[in-house]
Motif scaffolding. Structure first.
Motif, PDB file in Angstrom:
ATOM      1  N   GLN A 152       1.276  -1.529   0.100  1.00 49.89           N
ATOM      2  CA  GLN A 152      -0.256   0.168   0.265  1.00 49.89           C
ATOM      3  C   GLN A 152       1.080   1.388   0.208  1.00 49.89           C
ATOM      4  O   GLN A 152       0.955   2.409  -0.921  1.00 49.89           O
ATOM      5  N   CYS A 157       2.782   2.156  -3.276  1.00 54.79           N
ATOM      6  CA  CYS A 157       1.231   2.706  -4.590  1.00 54.79           C
ATOM      7  C   CYS A 157       1.187   3.624  -4.433  1.00 54.79           C
ATOM      8  O   CYS A 157       1.113   4.489  -5.397  1.00 54.79           O
ATOM      9  N   GLN A 158       0.732   4.243  -2.910  1.00 55.83           N
ATOM     10  CA  GLN A 158       0.699   5.304  -2.258  1.00 55.83           C
ATOM     11  C   GLN A 158       1.958   6.101  -3.464  1.00 55.83           C
ATOM     12  O   GLN A 158       1.756   7.615  -3.646  1.00 55.83           O
ATOM     13  N   SER A 200       1.392   6.199  -6.746  1.00 52.37           N
ATOM     14  CA  SER A 200       0.425   7.576  -7.329  1.00 52.37           C
ATOM     15  C   SER A 200       1.129   8.919  -7.066  1.00 52.37           C
ATOM     16  O   SER A 200       0.714   9.515  -7.938  1.00 52.37           O
ATOM     17  N   ARG A 201       1.142   9.530  -6.564  1.00 52.79           N
ATOM     18  CA  ARG A 201       2.230  10.396  -6.436  1.00 52.79           C
ATOM     19  C   ARG A 201       2.870  10.459  -7.180  1.00 52.79           C
ATOM     20  O   ARG A 201       3.065  11.940  -7.944  1.00 52.79           O
ATOM     21  N   HIS A 232      -1.246   7.250 -12.237  1.00 52.00           N
ATOM     22  CA  HIS A 232      -1.380   7.958 -10.806  1.00 52.00           C
ATOM     23  C   HIS A 232      -2.429   7.499 -10.534  1.00 52.00           C
ATOM     24  O   HIS A 232      -2.983   7.101  -9.169  1.00 52.00           O
ATOM     25  N   LYS A 233      -3.661   7.484 -10.954  1.00 55.35           N
ATOM     26  CA  LYS A 233      -5.185   6.415 -10.656  1.00 55.35           C
ATOM     27  C   LYS A 233      -4.975   5.308 -10.695  1.00 55.35           C
ATOM     28  O   LYS A 233      -5.301   5.022  -9.049  1.00 55.35           O
ATOM     29  N   TYR A 272      -2.629   3.900  -9.298  1.00 57.27           N
ATOM     30  CA  TYR A 272      -1.657   3.148  -8.607  1.00 57.27           C
ATOM     31  C   TYR A 272      -2.782   3.935  -7.049  1.00 57.27           C
ATOM     32  O   TYR A 272      -2.878   3.316  -5.919  1.00 57.27           O
ATOM     33  N   TYR A 273      -3.646   5.142  -7.336  1.00 57.83           N
ATOM     34  CA  TYR A 273      -3.719   5.531  -6.428  1.00 57.83           C
ATOM     35  C   TYR A 273      -5.095   4.297  -5.981  1.00 57.83           C
ATOM     36  O   TYR A 273      -5.193   3.943  -4.438  1.00 57.83           O
ATOM     37  N   SER A 275      -4.108   1.731  -3.895  1.00 55.55           N
ATOM     38  CA  SER A 275      -3.702   2.441  -2.493  1.00 55.55           C
ATOM     39  C   SER A 275      -4.563   1.492  -1.430  1.00 55.55           C
ATOM     40  O   SER A 275      -4.416   1.348  -0.368  1.00 55.55           O
ATOM     41  N   GLU A 276      -6.087   2.332  -2.229  1.00 52.15           N
ATOM     42  CA  GLU A 276      -7.150   2.386  -1.566  1.00 52.15           C
ATOM     43  C   GLU A 276      -7.011   1.040  -1.471  1.00 52.15           C
ATOM     44  O   GLU A 276      -7.620   0.442  -0.052  1.00 52.15           O
TER      45      GLU A 276
END
Length: 233
Positions: free
Chosen positions: A61, A64-65, A68-69, A103-104, A106-107, A110-111
């Motif tokens: 997680q 992935c965060q 995403s950043r 980005h989306k 990986y976001y 992560s969720e």
């Protein structure tokens, strides 16, 4: 795992009827505890695996965060270069779209990983709590089993002694002792009687000797008196 089902079974009221039908409740209880120890070992191993999976999921997680950043920042950076004329605007927009897509992606991952990590953490916490409860209960049950073993030994020994005592009269021991006692008393009475007879005989003999001795002295005195009367020296 059937560990908690087994715990539930142990607590059921029907176990009393089952124990009554057992040929050897102690051995059956020992077997049950051995099975519980096996289940406890398996449960501990399963807990370790779930906890490790939760840690890996949390690490994924975080990764992935971070990704995403990074891609969100890349989208901004490529548009800034297009704004400064360093990159063609159309090409920059294509690259920015691709970066925003990642980005989306990986976001969202992560969720999802975050939700999975929370669920795994909850599961591992519950498993740990249940295994700790089982450990405490097993320690209590094993202590009670040791006490029961000792009580069984004492009760069996007491039963054997009481059984022997109950069968003493049946074996005629008391009757034989009473007969021996009566015989000894008879022998003692006979011995006492012989002793009294012997003492009576000795007493009579002594009395006779005393009487005879006294008569002899009297005769001598009478003889001396006659001699003195006749003048015989």
């Amino acid at each position: 795992m059937n560990i908690f089902k087994r715990l539930f079974r142990i607590g059921q009221a029907e176990i009393h009827a089952a124990v009554d039908k057992m040929e050897d409740p102690i051995k059956m209880t020992e077997q049950g505890l051995r099975e519980l120890r096996t289940d406890l070992s398996e449960a501990t191993e399963a807990y370790a695996k779930v906890k490790a999976l939760a840690i890996r999921t949390e690490n994924d997680q975080v990764h992935c965060q971070q990704e995403s950043r990074v891609y969100a920042e890349k989208a901004i950076l490529i548009m800034q270069r297009a704004q400064s004329g360093q990159v063609d605007l159309g090409k920059a927009e294509d690259l920015a779209r691709e970066a925003l897509s990642l980005h989306k992606k990986y976001y969202v991952e992560s969720e999802e990983l975050g939700q999975q990590a929370v669920a795994l953490r909850q599961s591992s916490t519950e498993m740990l709590r249940n295994t700790e409860i089982l450990k405490e209960n097993m320690e209590k049950w094993e202590k009670e089993l040791r006490t029961l073993r000792a009580r069984v030994k004492v009760s069996k020994a007491t039963e054997q002694v009481n059984k022997q005592l109950a069968q003493v009269d049946n074996n005629g021991i008391i009757t034989m002792l009473e007969r021996m006692k009566a015989k000894v008393e008879d022998q003692e009475a006979i011995s006492k009687a012989y002793g009294e007879i012997a003492r009576d005989r000795n007493d009579r003999k002594d009395e006779l000797n005393s009487l005879l001795k006294n008569d002899s002295l009297s005769i001598e005195k009478d003889l001396q008196a006659i001699k003195e009367k006749l003048g015989i020296s």
